[in-house]
Design an enzyme around this catalytic site. Structure first.
Site, PDB file in Angstrom:
ATOM      1  CG  ASP A 183     -26.044 -10.417 -30.481  1.00  0.00           C
ATOM      2  OD1 ASP A 183     -25.842  -9.423 -29.558  1.00  0.00           O
ATOM      3  OD2 ASP A 183     -26.723 -10.468 -31.274  1.00  0.00           O
ATOM      4  CB  THR A 230     -26.273  -2.884 -39.215  1.00  0.00           C
ATOM      5  OG1 THR A 230     -26.876  -3.349 -39.863  1.00  0.00           O
ATOM      6  CG2 THR A 230     -27.119  -1.340 -39.105  1.00  0.00           C
ATOM      7  CG  ASN A 269     -23.913   0.698 -28.554  1.00  0.00           C
ATOM      8  OD1 ASN A 269     -23.262  -0.205 -28.804  1.00  0.00           O
ATOM      9  ND2 ASN A 269     -24.954   0.476 -27.773  1.00  0.00           N
ATOM     10  NE  ARG A 272     -25.599 -16.936 -37.981  1.00  0.00           N
ATOM     11  CZ  ARG A 272     -24.735 -17.075 -38.303  1.00  0.00           C
ATOM     12  NH1 ARG A 272     -23.603 -18.286 -39.155  1.00  0.00           N
ATOM     13  NH2 ARG A 272     -23.193 -16.612 -37.795  1.00  0.00           N
ATOM     14  CB  SER A 274     -32.091 -13.526 -40.016  1.00  0.00           C
ATOM     15  OG  SER A 274     -30.961 -12.834 -39.703  1.00  0.00           O
ATOM     16  N   GLY A 298     -19.392  -8.777 -39.678  1.00  0.00           N
ATOM     17  CA  GLY A 298     -19.437  -8.931 -41.813  1.00  0.00           C
ATOM     18  C   GLY A 298     -19.232  -7.196 -42.104  1.00  0.00           C
TER      19      GLY A 298
END
Length: 497
Positions: free
Chosen positions: A239, A261, A298, A16, A14, A413
């Site tokens: 990002d 995630t 990661n 924004r 997504s 998040g």
């Protein structure tokens, strides 16, 4: 507010647009639009729709204009590695997505027949992932991809969108660093690796750094949006680079965990760390703001939990995250442990069965209930974080004997997950500061503010961010001996599995 900055934040699912700025020494944000970023499958390949993303940016700019925001500048950040090919007539190809299977064999083929694994890592310091740009380009070259054959320029996704807005072709440093083609010591794309693909530097745009000006809106964009010749600024186009720029640290002695995630745990360094140990542990060196390097690893994050949640019965899925996770806190701690980064968890048909299989094969009790599985995931993630944090402390102390990592900043998040964050503090034995959640958008906007001379450097940025967000502090509270014993069990289990 004197200056409004327009941020485009695009993820792999997504995107924004956000308007924001600095008022009374604090940053303020407002989301303007939100939209999906859909994969398109055509003839066996998966593509991103670059034109749909461009349309959504235009839509966001119109929304800003309709709400009378006097935009000072525009910045774009996206996921890494993917790119478009621009032809001689300036037409733009739809970018193949990193999830496309055309790279499944490409990495091992390249490393067997073109350059060795050690040669590539010694130049780039980037961890090996089959979808890195170097292997995408190799797969396209072998397949005779027409877009690549006819490419005048190759532009990474944020640079492609900036080009569509301004007509200027650039190669932003942080996004280029994800390609596994850039030498962090020279801060340029490596000519030998480019040559191994039949490419040269002139196939890419001029190199720019976060805070540099790219160009102003094309006349067509001005006419369509009703805006003027607004400058587009190179932020940290990757990002994660924007997110790390927003870590509200008080000094250099910190590690960060970008939690969602996927989890990315690392430190910010002046120079890249490329040696045998970093190679063996598969650490990566990605570009940061102000010439820094994001030295990180990661880690499979809440992907495990999210996939399990989709498989559980409807009555379990209806529970809120706090309800489900709270029930996990009532079951036995450290009963079953897994390595979250084991290949079995990459993309199994059933994550529940994969976790149970791992526990069965390592002679542990098999978690059956959602609470037991959730507890297994959270315990294991916290112990994996401890392992990686310990490695980071070793790398950080090299050349800095008087310094140590004494705090972990959790951003994104996952910073809202109070149970996992407390486990992380207990496992690591250090203070953990959670927040901000909106770190990527904040980092994007603050780099625009720096370009417009509202702030001087990253430390002034971080001071403003710290004054703007409510961080939650977590301190080790549990039995340290229990966590130490669990960690030793974790190491034994993960070595044997």
């Amino acid at each position: 507010m004197d200056k409004y900055f327009f941020a485009v934040d695009l993820g792999a699912t997504s995107g924004r647009t956000i308007i924001g700025g600095i008022k009374d020494g604090k940053i303020e944000l407002k989301e303007l639009t939100r939209f999906p970023n859909n994969l398109i499958e055509v003839n066996g390949h998966f593509y991103w729709d670059i034109y749909a993303l461009y349309f959504e940016i235009i839509k966001g700019l119109k929304e800003a204009k309709n709400n009378n925001y006097n935009i000072t500048s525009i910045g774009i950040d996206t996921w890494g590695v993917d790119f478009v090919c621009v032809a001689d007539d300036n037409s733009i190809s739809q970018p193949i997505a990193y999830r496309d299977p055309h790279t499944f064999e490409a990495m091992e083929d390249y490393l067997k027949n073109v350059r060795t694994r050690e040669q590539v890592y010694n130049v780039t310091g980037i961890q090996f992932l089959n979808f890195n740009s170097i292997f995408q380009l190799y797969a396209m070259k072998k397949a005779g991809n027409v877009a690549l054959q006819n490419a005048k320029k190759i532009l990474f996704i944020p640079d492609a969108l900036s080009y569509m807005l301004t007509g200027e072709m650039v190669c932003e440093y942080t996004i280029a660093s994800t390609a596994q083609l850039l030498d962090p010591r020279t801060k340029q794309l490596d000519p030998d690796l480019l040559g191994s693909l039949g490419l040269s530097q002139d196939k890419f745009g001029r190199m720019v750094n976060p805070g540099d000006f790219i160009g102003t809106l094309r006349s067509e964009v001005q006419k369509e949006t009703g805006l003027g010749a607004i400058p587009v600024v190179a932020v940290a186009g990757h990002d994660t680079g924007s997110a790390v720029a927003a870590v509200p640290a008080a000094n250099e002695n910190f590690a960060y965990l970008s939690s969602g995630t996927w989890s990315l745990m690392g430190i910010e360094t002046k120079d890249a760390i490329i040696n045998r140990v970093s190679y063996d542990r598969n650490f990566t060196n990605e570009g940061g703001v102000e010439g820094t390097t994001r030295f990180l690893k990661n880690i499979c994050g809440m992907w495990l939990y999210e996939r399990c949640r989709k498989e559980w019965p409807e009555e379990v899925r209806k529970l809120s995250h706090p309800e489900l996770q709270g029930s996990a806190m009532q079951v036995e701690a450290f009963r079953s442990l897994i390595n979250p980064d084991d290949a079995i968890f990459a993309n199994p048909s059933s994550m529940i069965e994969a976790i149970q299989q791992y526990c069965r094969q390592s002679c542990q009790p098999v978690p059956e209930t959602p609470a037991e599985i959730c507890r297994c995931i959270f315990d294991s993630l916290a112990l994996r974080y401890r392992q990686v944090f310990g490695w980071l402390k070793e790398f950080y102390s090299t050349g800095k004997p008087s310094s140590t990592l004494n705090v972990l900043h959790v951003i994104g998040g996952g910073s809202l997950n109070k149970y996992l964050t407390q486990f992380t503090a207990d496992s690591l034995g250090v203070e953990v500061l959670a927040g901000p959640q909106e770190c990527t958008a904040i980092g994007n906007i603050m780099m625009q503010a720096k370009a417009m001379r509202q702030v001087d450097d990253i430390w002034q940025m971080r001071k403003i961010i710290a004054n703007s967000v409510d961080m939650v502090a977590y301190h080790p509270t549990a039995d340290r001996r229990a966590w130490d014993e669990a960690y030793e069990r974790y190491l034994t289990i993960t070595r044997q599995a």
